[in-house]
Enzyme design. Structure first.
Site, PDB file in Angstrom:
ATOM      1  N   CYS A   1      -1.564   7.370   4.369  1.00  0.00           N
ATOM      2  CA  CYS A   1      -2.922   7.746   4.795  1.00  0.00           C
ATOM      3  C   CYS A   1      -3.107   9.262   4.772  1.00  0.00           C
ATOM      4  O   CYS A   1      -4.234   9.749   4.738  1.00  0.00           O
ATOM      5  CB  CYS A   1      -3.215   7.202   6.189  1.00  0.00           C
ATOM      6  SG  CYS A   1      -2.857   5.449   6.325  1.00  0.00           S
TER       7      CYS A   1
ATOM      8  N   ALA B   1       0.259  -2.901  -1.833  1.00  0.00           N
ATOM      9  CA  ALA B   1      -0.728  -3.177  -2.877  1.00  0.00           C
ATOM     10  C   ALA B   1      -0.767  -1.983  -3.825  1.00  0.00           C
ATOM     11  O   ALA B   1      -0.552  -0.844  -3.412  1.00  0.00           O
ATOM     12  CB  ALA B   1      -2.097  -3.388  -2.245  1.00  0.00           C
TER      13      ALA B   1
ATOM     14  N   ARG C   1      -1.161   6.780  -4.542  1.00  0.00           N
ATOM     15  CA  ARG C   1      -0.470   5.806  -3.710  1.00  0.00           C
ATOM     16  C   ARG C   1       0.793   6.379  -3.066  1.00  0.00           C
ATOM     17  O   ARG C   1       1.174   5.958  -1.989  1.00  0.00           O
ATOM     18  CB  ARG C   1      -0.104   4.577  -4.542  1.00  0.00           C
ATOM     19  CG  ARG C   1       0.562   3.524  -3.673  1.00  0.00           C
ATOM     20  CD  ARG C   1       1.080   2.330  -4.418  1.00  0.00           C
ATOM     21  NE  ARG C   1       1.612   1.354  -3.482  1.00  0.00           N
ATOM     22  CZ  ARG C   1       2.230   0.261  -3.835  1.00  0.00           C
ATOM     23  NH1 ARG C   1       2.379  -0.019  -5.110  1.00  0.00           N
ATOM     24  NH2 ARG C   1       2.691  -0.566  -2.921  1.00  0.00           N
TER      25      ARG C   1
ATOM     26  N   GLU D   1     -19.517   5.124  -9.229  1.00  0.00           N
ATOM     27  CA  GLU D   1     -19.331   3.888  -8.451  1.00  0.00           C
ATOM     28  C   GLU D   1     -20.177   2.785  -9.075  1.00  0.00           C
ATOM     29  O   GLU D   1     -21.375   2.945  -9.274  1.00  0.00           O
ATOM     30  CB  GLU D   1     -19.734   4.140  -6.986  1.00  0.00           C
ATOM     31  CG  GLU D   1     -19.937   2.903  -6.125  1.00  0.00           C
ATOM     32  CD  GLU D   1     -18.709   2.015  -5.982  1.00  0.00           C
ATOM     33  OE1 GLU D   1     -17.672   2.508  -5.499  1.00  0.00           O
ATOM     34  OE2 GLU D   1     -18.796   0.824  -6.353  1.00  0.00           O
TER      35      GLU D   1
ATOM     36  N   GLY E   1      -9.929   0.481  -5.758  1.00  0.00           N
ATOM     37  CA  GLY E   1      -9.398  -0.639  -4.996  1.00  0.00           C
ATOM     38  C   GLY E   1      -7.938  -0.889  -5.306  1.00  0.00           C
ATOM     39  O   GLY E   1      -7.352  -0.224  -6.166  1.00  0.00           O
TER      40      GLY E   1
ATOM     41  N   ILE F   1      11.674 -16.705   4.715  1.00  0.00           N
ATOM     42  CA  ILE F   1      10.953 -15.552   4.125  1.00  0.00           C
ATOM     43  C   ILE F   1       9.653 -15.265   4.881  1.00  0.00           C
ATOM     44  O   ILE F   1       8.795 -16.140   5.016  1.00  0.00           O
ATOM     45  CB  ILE F   1      10.657 -15.786   2.623  1.00  0.00           C
ATOM     46  CG1 ILE F   1      11.958 -16.091   1.862  1.00  0.00           C
ATOM     47  CG2 ILE F   1       9.972 -14.559   2.030  1.00  0.00           C
ATOM     48  CD1 ILE F   1      11.779 -16.298   0.373  1.00  0.00           C
TER      49      ILE F   1
END
Ligand SMILES: Cc1cc2nc3c(=O)[nH]c(=O)nc-3n(C[C@H](O)[C@H](O)[C@H](O)COP(=O)(O)OP(=O)(O)OC[C@H]3O[C@@H](n4cnc5c(N)ncnc54)[C@H](O)[C@@H]3O)c2cc1C
Length: 568
Positions: free
Chosen positions: A59, A131, A150, A197, A262, A296
């Protein structure tokens, strides 16, 4: 989520110590490892991450690009050494888990430095792979200068590119949370930024009219916005320069491009092992974060979770849920029957001084889920008492069920005090609260912090008035279709500066003298600046035998709805 499994993976007393392997060592994985150690000194716990770091602050990455967090080391929350020393947790970085053999309970690990592969046995396996940013297969997407955000190596590359090429212009593709944070940080570095966008609004989780304040805020600060216009391709434009072409054919020059459209859950490992992937694309787990394989667990951005408001499965790639899920998985692995309650999508983002926050369902989310028994109110109160200098408006929308008044969701935008109000409402939602609870909430107040009737109280009171029939609401969506009289009760100068088409003006200050001019047999839809004077007029006319309705939020809401193309 599937049914909770009854079978425990807790080893019988006296059995050899359990081997708990965790794939992914950041938010969910690291939380799971350290919580498990606090509950179980006996287990062997080992983390694997294919990146060079574990437990880093994803973040914080945009702020490192913006030099707000100048020192990269500050992003490293805990080092492998800390994990070993403090928690006796083994850490293998640059180690990718490539295969899970569920029959033999072995994983295959590839050392990315040497390419060597080995197998590791597990009693319990936790998947926390997160992700990955979506990179659509469009021409030019792999050109040098096109980045996703990321990892720490990503931010290192972006910073180096900006410095080496003395970047002056950037295109950010995607106007969601990460996109807006990158806009803020690139502007900090004095780049001219364009946002491309595909949707006609910024901040896709919000209802379109609630995104209007942020659109105007960014435009006022010189950020170029191309809304409703997706990325088509990227071309090399000589030297290190790029050209971004959107679907409409518009070209934007850029020294770098940030892709923030995304993320996609990392499910390949789970899928190849035959674990169930849900309709939303995430790993299916039960309330204890366990997959259908009793050995798991899976947590974080990679799993599907239940939305507590709509009851539907959803994906919510946020750090808070990932951390809590990691902790809950650890508790369950340690034999404590803790459960994850689901998510309500509480989120906040700041961009160039504006805060946008939301919790619970949006109006479009409720409609998508087929829910219709709800109402909404808008309000635009100051973030603290108006008489104390510096009060700034908060634009709020509250959604609640009819007739119970259960709070379903709230969205807010403004420059001060937004997240505080949304957090209060989020907590009320968590406890199954109603608008009556908001009206009665006892909150901090002194002039510099709030008001004796805090915006949260006001939201509850306005909703109460709507539910009780004291202030019937008119539906904004019906504006072009109604034969009601549209009455604007602001002063003539305010009316002249802009009003709802076909509205007539009768100021509240003259209403007691002139109300007999109004028709008794026709509905009267009343608006003012933000809704307060219209409320007074509604109460007055209702008690004199008229049929008034309130256009919630007044002309301020009308403007936002109009700019979002939701009213004529
Ligand atoms: C730029 C950015 C800003 C963000 N800002 C916010 C914010 O302000 N607020 C908020 O709530 N959320 C924010 N998020 C989202 C938040 O970081 C994630 O929701 C959270 O980190 C998810 O945790 P996780 O453990 O599921 O996955 P991650 O934290 O992504 O960790 C997954 C790890 O698993 C590793 N991995 C994956 N597959 C394998 C494999 N096969 N073998 C070994 N290792 C593997 C990955 O390399 C990665 O290090 C932000 C995310 C980003 C990228």
């Amino acid at each position: 989520m599937s049914d909770t499994h009854q079978q425990s993976s807790h080893p019988p007393q006296g059995s050899p110590r359990r081997r708990v392997l965790i794939v992914g060592g950041v938010a969910g994985g690291a939380s799971c490892a350290t919580r498990l150690r606090r509950l179980d000194e006996a287990a062997e716990i080992v983390l694997f991450d294919r990146g060079p770091y574990v437990s880093f602050a994803n973040c914080g990455l945009p702020y490192h690009v913006g030099n707000v967090i100048a020192d990269e080391e500050k992003l490293l929350v805990a080092s492998p050494e800390t994990f070993r020393q403090r928690f006796n947790v083994g850490v293998h970085t640059e180690s990718e888990v490539t295969v899970i053999d569920r029959a033999t309970r072995l994983i295959t690990v590839r050392d990315l430095r040497t390419g060597a592969e080995r197998q590791e046995p597990y009693d319990v396996l936790v998947l926390a792979p997160g992700a990955a940013p979506i990179r659509p297969p469009l021409p030019g997407i792999e050109l040098p200068g096109v980045f996703a955000v990321r990892s720490i190596p990503d931010t290192r590359r972006i910073r180096a590119w900006i410095e080496t090429h003395q970047a002056k212009t950037a295109v950010v593709v995607g106007g969601g949370f990460i996109g807006l944070e990158m806009v803020e940080n690139l502007v900090h570095r004095e780049l001219s930024v364009t946002v491309v966008e595909k949707l006609p609004q910024l901040m896709p989780p919000l209802d379109p009219e609630m995104a209007v304040p942020v659109t105007e805020h960014l435009q006022a600060r010189g950020v170029e916005l191309r809304l409703g216009d997706g990325l088509a391709r990227i071309e090399a434009a000589g030297g290190a320069r790029l050209r971004v072409i959107s679907e409409s054919g518009t070209q934007s020059p850029a020294d770098l491009v940030i892709l923030a459209i995304g993320v996609r859950p990392e499910t390949a490992l789970a899928q190849n092992a035959g674990l169930q992937i849900g309709a939303r694309g995430g790993i299916v787990v039960d309330e204890q974060m366990r997959t259908a394989d009793p050995h798991i667990w899976a947590v974080g951005d990679a799993v599907e979770v239940r939305d507590v408001l709509t009851g539907q499965e959803t994906m919510l790639p946020l750090a808070g849920p990932a951390n809590r899920q990691g902790r809950i998985a650890a508790e369950c692995i340690a034999g404590r029957p803790t459960r994850f309650r689901g998510v309500q999508a509480t989120a906040v983002v700041g961009v160039l001084g504006m805060t946008i926050a939301s919790t619970g369902a949006s109006e479009k989310g409720l409609r998508r889920a087929g829910m219709t028994a709800f109402q909404k109110v808008y309000l635009h109160p100051g973030h603290h008492a108006g008489y104390y200098p510096g009060a700034r408006p908060i634009h709020l929308k509250l959604l609640f069920s009819v007739p119970e008044g259960r709070i379903l969701g709230a969205q807010g935008a403004g420059t001060e005090g937004v997240e505080k109000r949304i957090d209060v409402i989020a907590t009320a939602i968590q406890f199954g609260g109603t608008v009556h609870d908001l009206a009665e909430a006892e909150l901090c107040y002194a002039p510099q912090f709030g008001a004796a009737k805090d915006p949260v109280n006001l939201a509850g009171m306005i909703a109460q008035n709507a539910l009780s029939g004291d202030m019937p609401l008119a539906e904004w969506e019906q504006l072009g279709r109604t034969d009601a009289l549209l009455l604007d009760v602001r002063e003539p100068d305010e009316f002249a500066a802009g009003h709802i088409p076909s509205a007539i003006n009768l100021p509240l200050s003259q209403l007691r003298q002139r109300y007999t001019e109004l028709p008794r047999q026709r509905e009267i839809w009343i608006s003012c600046g933000v809704g307060q004077r219209a409320y007074y007029a509604t109460r007055f006319l209702a008690q004199h035998g008229y049929q008034p309705r309130n256009l919630s939020g007044g002309y301020t809401t009308y403007r936002a709805l109009k700019l979002a193309d939701l009213v004529p």
